[in-house]
Write an enzyme that holds these catalytic residues in place. Structure first.
Site, short mmCIF file in Angstrom:
data_model
loop_
_atom_site.label_atom_id
_atom_site.label_comp_id
_atom_site.label_asym_id
_atom_site.label_seq_id
_atom_site.Cartn_x
_atom_site.Cartn_y
_atom_site.Cartn_z
N GLY A 13 0.67 -1.35 -0.05
CA GLY A 13 0.10 -0.16 0.21
C GLY A 13 1.03 1.27 0.01
O GLY A 13 0.33 2.21 0.60
N ARG A 16 0.12 5.42 -1.95
CA ARG A 16 -0.82 6.68 -1.78
C ARG A 16 -0.59 6.60 -0.08
O ARG A 16 -0.43 5.66 0.61
CB ARG A 16 -2.10 6.71 -2.22
CG ARG A 16 -2.82 5.85 -1.83
CD ARG A 16 -4.31 5.85 -2.73
NE ARG A 16 -5.01 4.58 -2.71
CZ ARG A 16 -6.30 4.49 -2.41
NH1 ARG A 16 -6.81 5.45 -1.60
NH2 ARG A 16 -6.87 3.21 -2.34
N ASP A 66 -2.40 -7.99 -5.39
CA ASP A 66 -3.25 -8.07 -4.37
C ASP A 66 -2.97 -8.78 -3.14
O ASP A 66 -2.46 -9.95 -3.19
CB ASP A 66 -4.59 -8.81 -4.80
CG ASP A 66 -5.96 -9.05 -3.81
OD1 ASP A 66 -5.46 -8.55 -2.61
OD2 ASP A 66 -7.20 -9.68 -4.03
N SER A 145 -4.24 -0.21 13.88
CA SER A 145 -5.13 1.03 14.15
C SER A 145 -5.41 0.98 15.61
O SER A 145 -5.59 0.05 16.45
CB SER A 145 -6.26 0.77 13.32
OG SER A 145 -7.23 1.77 13.47
N TYR A 158 -13.32 -4.40 10.53
CA TYR A 158 -11.96 -3.94 10.68
C TYR A 158 -11.31 -3.96 11.82
O TYR A 158 -9.95 -4.27 11.85
CB TYR A 158 -12.17 -2.34 10.31
CG TYR A 158 -10.93 -1.24 10.35
CD1 TYR A 158 -10.34 -1.37 8.78
CD2 TYR A 158 -10.83 -0.49 11.11
CE1 TYR A 158 -9.19 -0.69 8.85
CE2 TYR A 158 -9.66 0.42 10.99
CZ TYR A 158 -8.83 0.26 9.64
OH TYR A 158 -7.79 1.17 9.79
N ALA A 160 -11.68 -6.12 14.12
CA ALA A 160 -11.08 -7.64 14.37
C ALA A 160 -9.91 -7.98 13.40
O ALA A 160 -8.83 -8.51 14.10
CB ALA A 160 -12.38 -8.61 13.82
#
Ligand code: NDP
Length: 251
Positions: A13, A16, A66, A145, A158, A160
């Site tokens: 990732g 960006r 991916d 996060s 998200y 989890a």
């Protein structure tokens, strides 16, 4: 002396947002960088831009992959080792959200988030640990996060995935401790990127009210923390979650 002189890093990732900020920061500190993403136009554009900022001898290459697809990851990693020779740092940053209250959360949105955010780190870590063990060094940094620490309504999938990353990180840190490979997490709070652009003003205001520093963070704030964990400054740090969130979560 630059902190990552002559090192090679993968940033998933990295095309960006936070990942691109991490890639730029690593380049500034002497690394060559392989960035992963699914969108080839964006990826090639980002690689071109990052390459333009890199001193001679440092390489930036985009790989279309991916990260949730084990086969694609395995063949891409083979390509990266062929192109760069070695990988010293892996940053698992690619991630998505598909928010919905559980009552309305589809199985597809559950599986996609778990696959791209969590299974992806199984895919990538399995591919780099053997060569890292052989080299007797390595740094793996997983971007979780604050939501993985405190939960969030509308984000069961998200949260989890992000809590799962923390358990994975601590377990792998224990497996790899004797091999001189450090595995850590950075847990961003709310950072200004495309992901948070999707929030409306009311949601942003509610979030700001929970942040003691009363502002959103920038990709550079996360990149600085990741750089620390990737660098020799953190050679004795493993299995940790470094929260970078303006004080939002205080354990
Ligand atoms: P963005 O949505 O801005 O960027 C996501 C990146 O992940 C893009 O480069 C995208 O590339 C890549 N990506 C998405 N899906 C895949 C996939 N299947 N395979 C490979 N690459 C993929 O996100 P942010 O920069 O905001 O977030 C980065 C990380 O930080 C995420 O893990 C996120 O959960 C975490 N985070 C972000 C916070 C924030 O406030 N922004 C807060 C807490 C954590 P492409 O489009 O080409 O697929």
């Amino acid at each position: 002396m630059k902190l990552l002189a002559d090192q090679v890093a993968i940033v998933t990732g990295g095309t960006r947002g936070i990942g691109k900020g991490i890639a730029a920061c690593f380049i500034e500190q002497g690394a060559s960088v392989a960035i992963f993403g699914t969108n080839p136009e964006r990826g090639n554009e980002a690689a071109k831009e990052l390459q333009a900022s890199a001193p001679e001898g440092q390489k930036v290459t985009f790989y279309q992959v991916d990260v949730g697809d084990a086969k694609q990851v395995a063949s891409t990693l083979e390509q990266v080792y062929n192109d760069f020779g070695h990988v010293d740092v892996l940053v698992n940053n690619a991630g998505i959200t598909r928010d919905s209250l559980l009552m309305r959360l589809t199985e597809e949105d559950w599986e996609q988030v778990i696959n791209i955010n969590l299974k992806s780190i199984y895919n990538t870590c399995r591919g780099v640990i053997r060569p890292m063990i052989k080299a007797r060094r390595g740094k793996i940094i997983n971007i979780t996060s604050v939501v993985g620490l405190m939960g969030n309504a509308g984000q069961t999938n998200y949260a989890a995935s992000k809590s799962g990353m923390i358990g994975f990180t601590k377990s792998l840190a224990k497996e790899m401790g004797g091999r001189n490979i450090c595995v850590n997490c950075v847990a961003p709070g709310f950072i200004e990127t495309d992901m948070t652009d999707a929030l409306n003003e009311k949601q942003k205001e509610a979030i700001l009210n929970q942040i003691p520093m009363q502002k959103l963070g920038k990709p550079q704030d996360i990149a600085n923390a990741v750089l620390f964990l990737a660098s020799p400054l953190a050679d004795y740090v493993t299995g940790q979650v470094l929260t970078v969130d303006g004080g939002m979560v205080m354990a």
